[in-house]
Write an enzyme that holds these catalytic residues in place. Structure first.
Site, PDB file in Angstrom:
ATOM      1  CG  HIS A  23      -1.746   1.201   1.412  1.00  0.00           C
ATOM      2  ND1 HIS A  23      -3.075   1.249   1.074  1.00  0.00           N
ATOM      3  CD2 HIS A  23      -1.457   2.436   1.909  1.00  0.00           C
ATOM      4  CE1 HIS A  23      -3.566   2.445   1.333  1.00  0.00           C
ATOM      5  NE2 HIS A  23      -2.600   3.185   1.846  1.00  0.00           N
ATOM      6  CD  GLU A  24       1.687   3.643   3.653  1.00  0.00           C
ATOM      7  OE1 GLU A  24       1.959   4.722   3.072  1.00  0.00           O
ATOM      8  OE2 GLU A  24       0.629   3.462   4.281  1.00  0.00           O
TER       9      GLU A  24
END
Length: 811
Positions: free
Chosen positions: A602-603
Site C-alpha cells: 500500500h505505502e
C-alpha cells in the site's frame, strides 16, 4: 569615460539563487562614469562561481524574470541598508567613481560570503544541499532540533519577500509572473518544512517535540499570511478572470494550476473582511496547536504505557511474537529471563489479541490499546477533539457552509456529504449482515470446542482470537505457517520487483547515503529511458521498524516534491525524495503477517505517486490531489500481493523454497475470510467521522457520549469496536487532512477495484499497455487534471461499484 567592466569571482559557497537588494551609500548616482550591467541566464547550482567574465548584477526574482541594474546581497549578509532597484531598457548606471564602486563591491562580496559561510556552518538547514549533498539529500547527521526555529525565521521571511516581489511587479498580471511565481515562491521554506514535518513523525524526540509545540502556531500564522498577503489575491484573481475571458492563452496544466491556486486562496479566506481574516488566522493557529497536542498525547501513551507479562501470559503466542515481546522488554529496560512486554503499538497489540490464550490478559491489552489518548488525565484528547470540532464548525460558518463536512466535501470527488453517506451506508448494511454471520460462526466454534466454559458472547478482546481459530479450522490455514515466506526482505524485494515489471524502476541500495536514523535504507531509483539512457528518477527512503519517538501506523511522505518550475535548470532540485514509514515489530529476521505485507505494498503505491510524478508545478505534483483520489494509487498496488505470480517469488527465509502450492491454495481460499469484521471496523469510523462533522452546533457536546449514542444508532455489531476511537483518531485530529474525509479509503476502493479489473481483462496483471496508462493517468499526472477525468482516460468510462463489492465478498 567609456563603460568600465568589473571582473569578479564569487566564492562557491555563496548562494546565487536568492538575493536581497542592497544599496551601498558610496555608490551614489552621478553622470561621470558608466558601469555596464550584463544580463545573464538565471543562476543554477552548477554555476555558483562566476569567473572569466563581467559581473552581472541581476535579480532572479520569484517570477524568474531578470531585473537588471540591481545590487545584490547574499542571504547571510547581516546589514540591510535601504533597498534600491534600477530597471532600464539600456541596463546602465552612471556612478560617481567606478574605481570606488569596484573596491566597495569587492568588500561587499567578501563580507557577504563570509557571513553566509558562518550562517551555513551554524545551521545546516540553510545550506544549499544541492551543492553540499549528493542529490540534495538533507544532511541529517548535522541537523539538530535547535536549528529549526532560526531556519524557519529566515525562510519564512524570504518566503514573504518572494510574495512581495510578485505584488510589486509592475507588469500586467500574467500566468508566469503570478501563478508560476507563486508556485516557485518559498522553496527554502518548503525545504526546511519538509525535514521538520518528517522528523516530527519519524523521530520526534523530546527536544523536537518542544520545538513542534513552539512552531505549530507560528507555522499556521505564516500560512495565513500567505493567503492574505496584501495585493496577492487581487493579482491571482485578475489572472483567473483573464483565463476565463480567453485574454490569456494557457496550457491545460497552467489553467489547472490557476484554478487550484484561486480555490486555495478562497478556501483559506482571501475574500474575507479584515476582521474575519484575523479571526480565521487565529482559528488556524489554535487548530495547529491542538493538532500537535493531540498527536503528542497519542505518541506519549504508545511510548510510555507498557504491559509487563510473564512467559505463562504469552501462552498460545507464536515464536515471532514471543521474540518481538522479548525485544520490546529489553528496549523498556526489563531484562529478566521471564519478562515480556506488549506495548500499545498495533504491531504488538493486534497479534497478541489474535493469539494469546489467556482471556484476562487479552482484555487488559485491549482496554489499554483502545484507550490511547485518554489513559492519563494530563493527556485528555477528548477535550482537544471537542474544541477542534467547534473551531472547524466556526470555519465552515465563515465560508457559508452549514457544517464542516459540507465545507470539506465541496472540494472533493464526492462533492457533498450526502454522496459520501450514500456510499458508506450501501456498504455498511451489507457489512453488518456479513459480520453478524461471522460472529455466529465464532460462537458456534466456541460452544463446540469449549463447552460449558465458553463465554456467552463474543467480546471485542475475543473476536480476533476466535476468528483465527475458525480460520485455521475451516481453511487449515495457520498464518504462522505463511510468515516464514514473508520476511521483510522478501516482501520488500517482491514490491520492488512489481515496481520494475510495471514501471521499469530499479532500486539500488546506497549504504553510503545516510538517513535520519540507522533503521532507514536509502535507495537510488533508476529507469532506462526510451533512448536507452539510464536516469535517476528519485531517492527512496525506507523506514520499516517501530521504535520510540516514531508515530504509529504507516505513511508515505516527501522530503522534496517533483517540479519543473525552477529558476535553475538541470539541477536535482526538481527530483523527488520520497519516504515510506512502516511500524514492523523488529525480529531476527523480521517476519510479516499478510496484513503487514499488504501495508508495505500500500505505502509503495503512495511512493510511486510521488516518485513517478511528472508535472510542471509543485502545487500539482504527486499526492497533491483531491483527498478521495489520493488512496487510489496506494490501494491499487495492494492487488499485486495477492497474485500467484508475485506470491510464487516469495521464498522461505531459511530454506529458500517458494510457497508450496497447497499453502497457496489455502491462502487464496481464505482471502475474503473476516471481511465483514474488517469492513464494519473501518466503515463505522468513516460514518462516525461524518456524524462528528455534520453537527449543526456543539452546545453541551460530549465526545464519549456522542460516540456511544452514534454506534448504538448505527446498530454496531456486538464484539466489534471502532478501528480508531476518537481519542486516538489521528486521521481526524492530528491534522485536518482527513477530517470529514475518512471515507476516502472506501471511495478509492471503488476506483482501485475497477482499475485492477483493467489488468485482469487484459489477461496479464503486468500488461504493459495497461501499466503505461496507469502510470500516465494515475501515478504521474498528479493534480494536473480533474481526478474523474483522469480515471475516465485510464478506464474509458466512469467507475462502477460492483468490482469493489465482489472483492469484499459483499455481493
Amino acid at each position: 569615460s567609456p563603460p568600465l567592466q568589473l571582473w569578479m569571482r564569487f566564492p562557491s559557497s555563496v548562494s546565487l539563487l536568492r538575493f536581497s537588494l542592497l544599496s551601498i551609500p558610496s555608490l551614489s548616482l552621478y553622470a561621470s562614469s558608466t558601469l555596464a550591467f550584463q544580463p545573464v541566464a538565471p543562476f543554477s547550482p552548477a554555476h555558483s562561481t562566476l569567473s572569466s567574465g563581467p559581473v552581472s548584477f541581476v535579480r532572479a526574482s520569484a517570477q524568474g524574470r531578470l531585473r537588471t541594474g540591481t545590487l545584490l546581497r547574499p542571504q547571510g549578509f547581516a546589514q540591510s541598508p535601504p533597498t534600491v532597484s534600477f530597471e532600464t531598457p539600456n541596463p546602465s548606471l552612471r556612478l560617481r567613481s567606478a574605481s570606488s564602486a569596484l573596491s566597495t563591491l569587492m568588500v561587499v562580496a567578501s563580507i557577504s560570503s563570509s557571513a553566509a559561510d558562518d550562517k551555513c556552518n551554524a545551521n545546516p538547514l540553510l545550506e544549499d544541499w544541492a551543492q553540499t549533498q549528493e542529490y540534495g539529500l538533507p544532511p541529517f547527521a548535522r541537523i539538530k532540533p535547535e536549528h529549526f526555529r532560526p531556519a524557519f525565521d529566515a525562510t519564512m521571511k524570504s518566503h514573504l519577500e518572494d510574495l512581495a516581489a510578485i505584488v510589486a511587479d509592475t507588469d500586467a498580471p500574467s500566468f508566469d509572473n503570478v501563478c508560476g511565481a507563486f508556485d516557485r515562491a518559498g522553496s527554502e521554506f518548503e525545504k526546511v518544512g519538509a525535514v521538520f514535518s518528517n522528523l516530527c513523525s519519524s523521530l520526534n524526540t523530546e527536544e523536537l517535540q518542544k520545538v513542534q509545540v513552539e512552531m505549530a502556531p507560528l507555522l499556521a500564522a505564516h500560512s495565513s499570511k500567505i493567503y492574505t498577503f496584501p495585493g496577492l489575491f487581487e493579482k491571482l484573481d485578475a489572472v483567473a478572470e483573464k483565463m476565463k475571458s480567453g485574454e490569456l492563452a494557457m496550457s491545460a496544466e497552467e489553467k489547472r494550476l490557476t484554478e487550484r491556486l484561486h480555490l486555495d486562496f478562497v478556501r483559506e479566506g482571501a475574500r474575507f473582511s479584515t476582521a474575519d481574516k484575523e479571526r480565521y488566522a487565529a482559528i488556524t493557529q489554535r487548530l495547529a496547536t491542538l493538532c500537535t497536542e493531540f498527536q503528542q498525547n497519542v505518541m506519549a501513551d504508545e511510548d510510555s504505557f507498557t504491559i509487563l507479562l510473564k512467559k505463562e501470559d504469552m501462552k498460545g503466542c507464536p515464536d515471532t511474537l514471543m521474540a518481538a515481546a522479548k525485544e520490546a522488554a529489553r528496549e523498556k529496560g526489563k531484562a529478566g529471563e521471564d519478562d515480556y512486554v506488549i506495548t500499545l503499538s498495533r504491531s504488538l497489540a493486534e497479534p497478541f489479541l489474535k493469539f494469546a490464550d489467556k482471556r484476562d490478559k487479552r482484555e487488559e491489552v485491549w482496554r489499554a490499546w483502545t484507550r490511547r489518548g485518554e489513559l492519563s488525565p494530563e493527556r485528555d484528547n477528548a477535550k482537544i477533539a471537542e474544541e477542534m470540532l467547534r473551531l472547524r464548525k466556526e470555519q465552515a460558518d465563515m465560508h457559508g457552509y452549514s457544517t464542516y463536512s459540507h465545507y470539506s466535501t465541496a472540494d472533493s470527488m464526492a462533492k457533498t456529504p450526502e454522496a459520501v453517506t450514500e456510499l458508506l451506508l450501501n456498504v455498511w448494511e451489507r457489512a453488518k449482515i456479513s459480520a453478524n454471520k461471522e460472529r455466529e460462526a465464532l460462537l458456534a466454534y466456541v460452544k463446540k470446542t469449549e463447552g460449558e466454559n465458553s463465554p456467552s458472547e463474543i467480546e471485542p478482546w475475543d473476536w480476533r482470537y476466535y476468528a483465527e481459530k475458525v480460520r485455521q479450522a475451516e481453511f487449515d490455514l495457520d498464518e504462522e505457517e505463511l510468515k516464514p515466506y514473508l520476511s521483510l526482505d522478501a516482501v520488500t524485494n517482491a514490491v520492488f520487483d512489481v515496481s520494475s515489471k510495471l514501471f521499469g524502476l530499479q532500486y539500488h541500495h546506497r549504504a553510503d547515503l545516510e538517513g535520519y536514523h540507522p533503521d532507514v535504507k536509502v535507495y537510488e531509483v533508476r529507469e532506462t529511458t526510451e533512448d536507452g539512457k539510464e536516469r535517476v528518477v528519485s531517492l527512496f527512503l525506507h523506514d520499516n521498524f517501530a521504535r520510540q519517538y516514531k508515530a504509529s501506523g504507516a505513511w508515505m511522505s516527501e522530503f522534496r516534491t517533483q517540479t519543473r518550475n525552477l529558476l535553475s535548470k538541470g539541477g536535482v532540485e526538481g527530483m523527488p525524495i520520497i519516504a515510506n514509514n512502516n511500524n514492523c515489530a523488529r525480529g531476527s529476521p523480521t517476519l510479516l503477517s499478510f496484513d503487514d505485507a499488504t501495508t508495505l505494498f500500500h505505502e509503495m503505491g503512495h511512493a510511486h505517486h510521488g516518485m513517478l510524478s511528472d508535472v510542471s508545478f509543485r502545487r500539482l505534483a504527486g499526492t497533491s490531489v483531491l483527498t478521495d483520489f489520493v488512496e487510489l494509487p496506494s490501494q491499487l498496488m495492494e492487488h499485486w500481493l495477492e497474485q500467484p505470480e508475485v506470491l510464487a517469488g516469495l521464498k522461505h527465509h531459511v530454506t529458500g523454497e517458494p510457497i508450496p502450492d497447497a499453502l497457496m491454495a489455502k491462502l487464496k481460499a481464505a482471502i475474503n475470510f473476516g471481511q465483514g469484521f474488517a469492513t464494519v471496523e473501518y466503515t463505522a469510523c468513516a460514518l462516525l467521522d461524518q456524524a462528528l462533522h455534520m453537527q449543526p452546533n456543539y452546545d453541551g457536546f460530549n465526545l464519549g457520549d456522542f460516540e456511544r449514542k452514534e454506534l448504538a444508532r448505527l446498530e454496531m455489531p456486538q464484539g466489534i469496536v471502532l478501528r480508531h476511537r476518537p481519542t486516538h483518531f489521528q486521521h481526524l485530529f492530528a491534522s485536518s487532512g482527513y477530517a470529514a474525509a475518512y471515507y476516502v479509503y472506501l471511495w478509492a476502493e471503488v476506483l482501485d477495484a475497477d482499475a485492477f479489473d483493467a489488468f485482469k481483462e487484459a489477461g496479464n496483471v503486468f500488461d504493459q499497455e495497461v501499466a503505461r496508462k496507469a502510470r500516465k493517468f494515475i501515478y504521474s499526472a498528479g493534480n494536473s487534471q480533474a481526478p474523474d477525468e483522469l480515471f475516465r482516460q485510464f478506464r474509458g468510462r466512469d467507475p462502477v461499484i460492483e468490482p469493489m463489492l465482489r472483492k469484499k465478498g459483499l455481493m
